[in-house]
Design a protein around this motif. Structure first.
Motif, PDB file in Angstrom:
ATOM      1  N   ALA A 104     -28.931  24.306  35.982  1.00  0.00           N
ATOM      2  CA  ALA A 104     -29.195  25.618  36.261  1.00  0.00           C
ATOM      3  C   ALA A 104     -28.095  26.401  36.137  1.00  0.00           C
ATOM      4  CB  ALA A 104     -29.605  25.445  37.668  1.00  0.00           C
ATOM      5  N   ASP A 105     -28.251  27.954  36.527  1.00  0.00           N
ATOM      6  CA  ASP A 105     -27.241  28.800  36.312  1.00  0.00           C
ATOM      7  C   ASP A 105     -25.904  28.514  37.116  1.00  0.00           C
ATOM      8  OD1 ASP A 105     -26.591  31.719  35.774  1.00  0.00           O
ATOM      9  OD2 ASP A 105     -26.496  31.695  37.784  1.00  0.00           O
ATOM     10  N   PRO A 106     -24.799  28.524  36.583  1.00  0.00           N
ATOM     11  CA  PRO A 106     -24.600  29.493  35.282  1.00  0.00           C
ATOM     12  C   PRO A 106     -24.572  29.033  33.968  1.00  0.00           C
ATOM     13  CG  PRO A 106     -22.545  28.828  36.052  1.00  0.00           C
ATOM     14  CD  PRO A 106     -23.524  28.307  37.140  1.00  0.00           C
ATOM     15  N   TRP A 107     -25.047  27.601  33.792  1.00  0.00           N
ATOM     16  CA  TRP A 107     -25.421  27.243  32.469  1.00  0.00           C
ATOM     17  C   TRP A 107     -26.696  28.029  31.944  1.00  0.00           C
ATOM     18  CZ3 TRP A 107     -22.661  25.319  28.800  1.00  0.00           C
ATOM     19  CH2 TRP A 107     -23.546  24.458  27.731  1.00  0.00           C
ATOM     20  N   PRO A 108     -26.690  28.289  30.990  1.00  0.00           N
ATOM     21  CA  PRO A 108     -27.832  29.105  30.405  1.00  0.00           C
ATOM     22  C   PRO A 108     -28.955  28.394  29.959  1.00  0.00           C
ATOM     23  CG  PRO A 108     -25.994  29.049  28.609  1.00  0.00           C
ATOM     24  CD  PRO A 108     -25.553  28.420  29.696  1.00  0.00           C
ATOM     25  N   TYR A 109     -29.056  26.955  29.819  1.00  0.00           N
ATOM     26  CA  TYR A 109     -30.187  26.216  29.277  1.00  0.00           C
ATOM     27  C   TYR A 109     -30.785  25.177  30.289  1.00  0.00           C
ATOM     28  CZ  TYR A 109     -28.541  28.340  24.769  1.00  0.00           C
ATOM     29  OH  TYR A 109     -28.264  29.119  23.802  1.00  0.00           O
ATOM     30  N   SER A 110     -31.940  24.942  30.422  1.00  0.00           N
ATOM     31  CA  SER A 110     -32.574  24.115  31.056  1.00  0.00           C
ATOM     32  C   SER A 110     -32.569  22.499  30.641  1.00  0.00           C
ATOM     33  CB  SER A 110     -33.873  24.337  31.400  1.00  0.00           C
ATOM     34  OG  SER A 110     -34.735  24.377  30.541  1.00  0.00           O
TER      35      SER A 110
END
Length: 265
Positions: A104-110
């Motif tokens: 999840a945010d702050p990582w930009p990919y699910s």
């Protein structure tokens, strides 16, 4: 923060405690009553995911898409987001347990990260996987254990034994320059290449010998702090999101394993 409680695994006289609420971190590893890991919320042993070590200026690209990560070790982003996430317990037995969390945010990919622990009387095997829910993305994974330099029973400090093929030259910004050099003597905060797999032995003379192994080809050794020694197997070098990433795709997850094995001396 997750309300999940710490999970205790045991095998013979070995006890492992994992806390999913604080990044699925190993809080303690006790062998015959002796603790091997530095205690405290920042310590123990935590997973590094979805990147390892420092990412330069917190920036990376996925094809033509550029991303910025929070600078939690200015001017860089360090050690991923998994250590700060609240994980969930999928299964917990007497000596084995499985955990997961969703990226999840702050990582930009699910996607989803899984971590499994299997404990025996003379070893601990940990597996981690990273999968995507759709979009492919670059990633890394590894572990950051804080082993005690001295086990506190009046014995000698730990000795580090390993034979890397190369050392990643470290620049003034603490990131690899891209040049591989002959391994230098410590102290270290450095990444080493072991193309036949990570194999590092920690020896507390007359007390215990512990070997960290992994099919991964990189290991960071950090022994600049007076109380601890870190041996960090990882799927790529620091700043690897930019220089040597693994691309997680819908049909090819990132998977990494490490085994710690020990014997009393």
């Amino acid at each position: 923060m997750s309300s999940e409680k710490s999970i205790r695994l045991a095998a013979g006289d070995v006890e492992l405690t994992v806390n999913p609420a604080i990044g699925c971190r190993i809080e303690g590893l006790r062998i015959a009553g002796t603790e091997l890991l530095r205690q405290g919320e920042r310590y123990g042993s935590f997973p590094m995911v979805p990147w390892c070590g420092r990412t330069r200026d917190g920036e990376f690209s996925n094809g033509g898409v550029h991303h910025r990560l929070p600078l939690n070790a200015p001017p860089h982003a360090i050690h991923g987001t998994g250590r700060d996430a609240a994980w969930r317990t999928a299964r917990a037995g007497d000596s084995e347990a499985d955990f997961y969390y969703d990226l999840a945010d702050p990582w930009p990919y699910s996607g989803r990260v899984t971590q499994t622990f299997a404990l025996s009387g003379d070893s601990l095997t940990i597996r981690m996987g990273v999968e995507t829910y759709g979009t492919s993305f670059p990633a890394q994974a590894g572990w950051h254990p804080w082993f005690l330099r001295n086990l506190g029973s009046g014995g000698q400090d730990v000795r580090i034994g390993f034979t890397p093929k190369w050392q990643e030259e470290r620049g003034a910004d603490h990131l690899p320059t891209g040049k591989r050099i002959t391994p230098l003597p410590g102290p270290w905060d450095d990444c080493f290449g072991m193309p036949d797999g990570v194999d590092v032995t920690l020896t507390w003379p007359d007390e215990l010998e512990l070997t960290v192994k992994s099919p991964a080809e990189w290991v960071v050794v950090y022994d600049e702090q007076p109380e601890t020694v870190c041996v960090e197997p990882q799927s790529g070098p620091p700043n690897g999101l930019n220089t040597d990433p693994w691309f997680v795709t819908p049909i090819e997850p990132l998977e990494i394993t490490t085994t710690w094995s020990w014997r009393r001396l």
